[in-house]
Write a protein that holds these residues in place. Structure first.
Motif, mmCIF file in Angstrom:
data_model
loop_
_atom_site.group_PDB
_atom_site.id
_atom_site.type_symbol
_atom_site.label_atom_id
_atom_site.label_comp_id
_atom_site.label_asym_id
_atom_site.label_seq_id
_atom_site.Cartn_x
_atom_site.Cartn_y
_atom_site.Cartn_z
ATOM 1 N N ARG A 1 -11.221 -4.709 11.171
ATOM 2 C CA ARG A 1 -10.672 -4.292 9.879
ATOM 3 C C ARG A 1 -11.770 -4.126 8.831
ATOM 4 N NH1 ARG A 1 -5.209 -4.547 9.048
ATOM 5 N NH2 ARG A 1 -3.960 -5.270 10.822
ATOM 6 N N ASP A 2 -12.876 -4.757 9.048
ATOM 7 C CA ASP A 2 -14.018 -4.631 8.151
ATOM 8 C C ASP A 2 -14.615 -3.233 8.295
ATOM 9 O OD1 ASP A 2 -16.458 -4.724 6.846
ATOM 10 O OD2 ASP A 2 -17.045 -6.673 7.649
ATOM 11 N N ASP A 3 -14.662 -2.473 7.212
ATOM 12 C CA ASP A 3 -15.171 -1.099 7.255
ATOM 13 C C ASP A 3 -16.582 -1.019 7.825
ATOM 14 O OD1 ASP A 3 -12.817 -0.244 6.096
ATOM 15 O OD2 ASP A 3 -13.652 -0.124 4.068
ATOM 16 N N ARG B 1 -9.110 3.279 7.233
ATOM 17 C CA ARG B 1 -8.257 2.469 6.358
ATOM 18 C C ARG B 1 -6.826 3.005 6.338
ATOM 19 N NH1 ARG B 1 -12.109 2.544 1.055
ATOM 20 N NH2 ARG B 1 -13.753 1.116 1.758
ATOM 21 N N TRP B 2 -6.708 4.320 6.312
ATOM 22 C CA TRP B 2 -5.401 4.972 6.271
ATOM 23 C C TRP B 2 -4.605 4.656 7.540
ATOM 24 C CZ3 TRP B 2 -2.030 6.528 3.076
ATOM 25 C CH2 TRP B 2 -1.155 7.616 3.294
ATOM 26 N N ALA C 1 -12.541 6.019 5.242
ATOM 27 C CA ALA C 1 -11.268 6.223 4.546
ATOM 28 C C ALA C 1 -10.145 6.528 5.534
ATOM 29 C CB ALA C 1 -11.406 7.350 3.531
ATOM 30 N N ALA D 1 -3.433 1.031 7.380
ATOM 31 C CA ALA D 1 -2.309 0.843 6.463
ATOM 32 C C ALA D 1 -1.005 1.330 7.088
ATOM 33 C CB ALA D 1 -2.576 1.579 5.147
ATOM 34 N N THR E 1 0.838 -1.196 0.000
ATOM 35 C CA THR E 1 0.000 0.000 0.000
ATOM 36 C C THR E 1 0.871 1.243 0.000
ATOM 37 O OG1 THR E 1 -1.708 -1.184 1.245
ATOM 38 C CG2 THR E 1 -1.803 1.219 1.256
#
Length: 399
Positions: free
Chosen positions: A335-337, A314-315, A311, A318, A3
Motif C-alpha cells: 500500500r506504500d506508494d 491508489r485509485w 496515482a 480505493a 474516499t
C-alpha cells in the motif's frame, strides 16, 4: 473519511491527467467488447508511430537500400538504441547498454559473465519467488559451472550473501505483487560481501525511474514489450557497467560481438566495450518498436509516468477496498506508494476461474498462480475512468 470513488471523480482525474493526450498515440483497441485493457504490464499496446515506421523501413530502408542499409544504419542500432534507453529509462551513461536477444538470453550471458568475474566463489543467490525464467537459468548456470544455489527472499540478501557468493540476481519489481526491491541497498550489501549483482528490470523499466549508475549496479537485463510498448517478442536489453567491460566475457560468442565483424577471422576476439555482448544478427524489425517506445517515454518523461502509476495504483486500492474486499478479495501489493510498482495484485480463492470470466466479459487482466489477479497500470495508455469501469465489472461478476 470515505474516499470519493464516483464516476465524476474518475472524470476529474482523467481531465487533470498530464499524460492523457498520449493515449491518442496508440492504435485503437479493435475489439468493441473490451471494457478495459489492464495487462499492459505483460504486453503494451501498439503505437501508431511503430506501424508507420515499420512501413517506412520495409518500403525505403529495406526495400530501397537493400543490403546497403546494414552499413548505412542497421549495424549501429543495438548500441545507439541502447544508449538512448539508458539515458531515458535506466540512469545509465552511454556505452553500457545494448539492445539484443531476449531477456532469457541476456540473463544467461550476464550470469555467466558475472560468475567468471568472481573466480573461487561457488554460490549464486536468487529469490525463491523470482520469475520462473530467472530461477531456471540460475539453476542451469549453477549446474554448468558446478556452483551452489542459495535461496533467499529479496530483502533478506544480507542474511544469505557471504564470502562464497559470486552472483546475486533479483527482480527489481516483483512480477506477482509489484513490490519494489531497494536496488541501491541490495547492490551495496552484495558489494560489501565481494559479490556482483544482476538485476532483472522487466517490471520496472518504463514504469519507474531506475538509476543503475548511481547505485553502482554491475549488470541488468530487461524486456521492452511491457511498459515500453515495443511489441510481442521485441528484443531485450543488457546493461554492463563500464568498469567490468575489460574482463567481461559472455558465453555466446557470435560474429556481431567480434572486434572485426566482417573480418571472418579464425579466432574470436571480442569487440571493445558493450558491443561484445552481442551474438547474432540484430533483429532490425523488432528494434523499430523499441525505438518508438523509448522516444515516446522520453517525450512523456519518466517522472510523470511514475507519478501517474502511483496515482492509478491508489485509485485501484480505493476501489478495491470499497467494492472488492467485502467480496472476499485481499490486496497482495504494497500500500506504500514508494514500495509499489506499476500494477496491483488482488488475491481471491477462486481467482483462476474468475480471471477467465473477467476476460470473457472484456476486462483484460492477468492471472498468476495460485490466487493472484494482476491489475496492470500502464500510465501512457490507462485512464482512471477505464479503471473504474473495470473494477465495477469485477464487482458485478464476482458478487
Amino acid at each position: 473519511m470515505t474516499t470519493d470513488i464516483s464516476p465524476a471523480r474518475a472524470d476529474r482525474l482523467d481531465a487533470e491527467d498530464e499524460l492523457a493526450a498520449f493515449r491518442e498515440r496508440f492504435v485503437p483497441i479493435g475489439d468493441p467488447g473490451v471494457v478495459a485493457y489492464l495487462d499492459g504490464n505483460s504486453l503494451g499496446r501498439p503505437l501508431r508511430a511503430t506501424a508507420e515506421r515499420l512501413r517506412e523501413l520495409v518500403e525505403h530502408e529495406w526495400g530501397g537500400r537493400l543490403i546497403r542499409a546494414w552499413e548505412e544504419r542497421w549495424l549501429a542500432l543495438p548500441e545507439e538504441l541502447g544508449d538512448e534507453l539508458g539515458r531515458v529509462a535506466l540512469g545509465a551513461a552511454p556505452g553500457q547498454t545494448i539492445v539484443a536477444d531476449s531477456t532469457s538470453v541476456c540473463l544467461y550471458k550476464t550470469l555467466r559473465a558475472a560468475a567468471a568475474l568472481r573466480p573461487g566463489r561457488d554460490e549464486i543467490v536468487t529469490d525463491t519467488a523470482n520469475f520462473p525464467t530467472d530461477r531456471f537459468l540460475v539453476e542451469s548456470v549453477a549446474a554448468e559451472l558446478g556452483l551452489t544455489v542459495r535461496w533467499a527472499e529479496s530483502e533478506d540478501v544480507a542474511a544469505v550473501a557471504g564470502p562464497r557468493t559470486a552472483v546475486v540476481t533479483l527482480s527489481h519489481v516483483d512480477y506477482r505483487t509489484a513490490a519494489i526491491t531497494d536496488l541501491a541497498a541490495v547492490t551495496r550489501v552484495v558489494h560489501e560481501h565481494g559479490g556482483l549483482v544482476v538485476w532483472d528490470l522487466c517490471h520496472s523499466v518504463g514504469s519507474l525511474p531506475v538509476e543503475l549508475d548511481a547505485a553502482g549496479a554491475d549488470f541488468a537485463v530487461g524486456c521492452t514489450y511491457k511498459f515500453l510498448n515495443a511489441g510481442p517478442g521485441a528484443p531485450a536489453f543488457l546493461y554492463a557497467n563500464a568498469r567490468h567491460h575489460a574482463a567481461f566475457g559472455q558465453p555466446v560468442t557470435g560474429w556481431m560481438g567480434a572486434a572485426d565483424t566482417f573480418g571472418m577471422a579464425a579466432e574470436y576476439v571480442p569487440a571493445p566495450g558493450i558491443r561484445r555482448a552481442l551474438s547474432g544478427t540484430p533483429p532490425v524489425l523488432g528494434m523499430v518498436g523499441v525505438q518508438e517506445g523509448v522516444a515516446l517515454l522520453a517525450e512523456a518523461g519518466i517522472g510523470r509516468v511514475r507519478a501517474k502509476a502511483v496515482a492509478l495504483g491508489r485509485w485501484v486500492l480505493a476501489l478495491a477496498d470499497a467494492w472488492l474486499v467485502p467480496l472476499g478479495f485481499t490486496i497482495a501489493s504494497p500500500r506504500d506508494d514508494d514500495r509499489r510498482g506499476g500494477h496491483v495484485t488482488l488475491r481471491h480463492p477462486d481467482a483462476e476461474r474468475l480471471s477467465h470470466v473477467l476476460i470473457e466479459h472484456g476486462v483484460l487482466i492477468d492471472f498468476r498462480r495460485p490466487d493472484g489477479i494482476r491489475i496492470g497500470l500502464s500510465p501512457l495508455t490507462t485512464g482512471f475512468a477505464e479503471v473504474r469501469r473495470a473494477m465495477d465489472r469485477i464487482r458485478e461478476l464476482a458478487g
